[in-house]
Write an enzyme that holds these catalytic residues in place. Sequence first.
Site, PDB file in Angstrom:
ATOM      1  N   HIS A   1       0.943  -1.116  -0.100  1.00 51.33           N
ATOM      2  CA  HIS A   1       0.125  -0.113  -0.382  1.00 51.33           C
ATOM      3  C   HIS A   1       0.640   1.118  -0.261  1.00 51.33           C
ATOM      4  CE1 HIS A   1      -4.030  -1.016   0.083  1.00 51.33           C
ATOM      5  NE2 HIS A   1      -3.857  -1.780   0.781  1.00 51.33           N
TER       6      HIS A   1
ATOM      7  N   ASP B   1      -4.772   1.346   2.175  1.00 52.49           N
ATOM      8  CA  ASP B   1      -5.440   1.457   3.264  1.00 52.49           C
ATOM      9  C   ASP B   1      -5.491   2.342   3.912  1.00 52.49           C
ATOM     10  OD1 ASP B   1      -2.493   2.787   3.316  1.00 52.49           O
ATOM     11  OD2 ASP B   1      -1.749   0.583   4.748  1.00 52.49           O
TER      12      ASP B   1
ATOM     13  N   HIS C   1       9.232   1.934 -31.679  1.00 54.83           N
ATOM     14  CA  HIS C   1       9.695   0.089 -32.284  1.00 54.83           C
ATOM     15  C   HIS C   1      10.202   0.815 -33.426  1.00 54.83           C
ATOM     16  CE1 HIS C   1      10.172  -1.049 -28.511  1.00 54.83           C
ATOM     17  NE2 HIS C   1       8.752  -0.705 -28.218  1.00 54.83           N
TER      18      HIS C   1
ATOM     19  N   TYR D   1      -9.257   7.178 -17.522  1.00 53.32           N
ATOM     20  CA  TYR D   1     -10.302   8.440 -16.623  1.00 53.32           C
ATOM     21  C   TYR D   1      -9.985   9.908 -17.181  1.00 53.32           C
ATOM     22  CZ  TYR D   1      -8.286   4.691 -13.902  1.00 53.32           C
ATOM     23  OH  TYR D   1      -8.433   3.421 -12.588  1.00 53.32           O
TER      24      TYR D   1
ATOM     25  N   GLU E   1      -0.017   7.724  11.179  1.00 57.76           N
ATOM     26  CA  GLU E   1      -1.791   7.452  11.346  1.00 57.76           C
ATOM     27  C   GLU E   1      -2.344   8.144  11.920  1.00 57.76           C
ATOM     28  OE1 GLU E   1      -0.762   2.847  11.235  1.00 57.76           O
ATOM     29  OE2 GLU E   1      -0.283   3.661  13.235  1.00 57.76           O
TER      30      GLU E   1
END
Length: 388
Positions: free
Chosen positions: A96, A101, A237, A293, A367
């Site tokens: 993560h 998370d 390429h 998106y 946290e």
Amino acid sequence: MYKRIATSRSWLFDVRRSFHQEPELSEAEFKTQEKIMTLLNEMNINNYPSAATGVCGVLLKEESSKTIGLRADIDALPIQEVLDLPFKSRIDNVMHACGHDAHTTILLGVAKFFSENTALQPCNLKFFFQPAEETIGGAMRMVSEGVMKSPDVDCVLGLHVMPYLPVGAVELREGKLNAASDLFEVKIIGKAAHGAYPTKGIDAIVVAASIINDIQTLISRYVSPLDQAVITIGRIHGGAKDNIICDEVVFSGGMRTTDEATRQLLKEKLQSLVMSVCSWSGAKAEIRFEEGYKALINDIGVTRHLKKVFQNELGEANVYEKELPSLGVEDFSYFLDVAKGAFYHLGCGLKDRLDGALHTHDFYLDEEALVLGTYLQVKAIIACASDL
């Protein structure tokens, strides 16, 4: 209210660390989905799978006709974590590293708060735990499956942790926040010949080089300098041998724009440029676009409302206005296609280490952002509900 949420600090930390230890890649978030549904069940919040590995939770408010949706992305990245944390990822080459998370934990924290404090719940709430944000996108699939309906969502909110902001700071922007993304591939078909006799062939390398050089003028001459757009050629390429005129070149790249009209204009101009150069050179071309998106455009009214809430809670000095849109992408935009809403950035950086970055093997967050993020989302819900 903050003190009440802070009593769940240990719970928030434990939940986040559980997700952090068992990260799962896009479209494979099976254990993550199971954990989320188990926790929602413990809160007596109705929930169901969405977009294969995502979850939609629904907490209804009796006699309320208004609904607010909140979204968190849940997938991890193919990165090997290097920090020796006690809750370090147990999965090789999966981590993560983008804070999903934390997003998931904050959303669960909001759900927990309102499930325990029903008198403070201002309206119907929907909780969108979205898979595959890092790859194919899960937002569009969730929306197409009807998560914004029954009851219809009137306003939708989302956030992303940012390590360059300390805990206690947030960042917002009215209107354009993130770019739209598109990929393209161009195949130039020439004619092979011996290198000693170039007039007998059509050199696909020369044609491709001309197109690639001219592509940069699309930005400088067709996009306002006050707008944001970029075109990048990432791969090329072609050729079989040093003394053979190349008969085929394939190059591909990406395009980022913050305006739908600019997005469509650049596609048209790129196609016109390719065909024009091939016309005078005698080559042929094939061009393929892969739509990514959409641009994320915040509702101005909702964003201003959030700004007032955050300034009251954090102080004006800790609420930053993002100067320019990011050319990074964020598929929260698909939820905003259906309802007004806003997306903002939540500080998660340590005050003595604000040079951290997302998508890195040593990504780390404070946290305490989990507690503050939960609190701010709760306050945002209550404030926004009053304006619906």
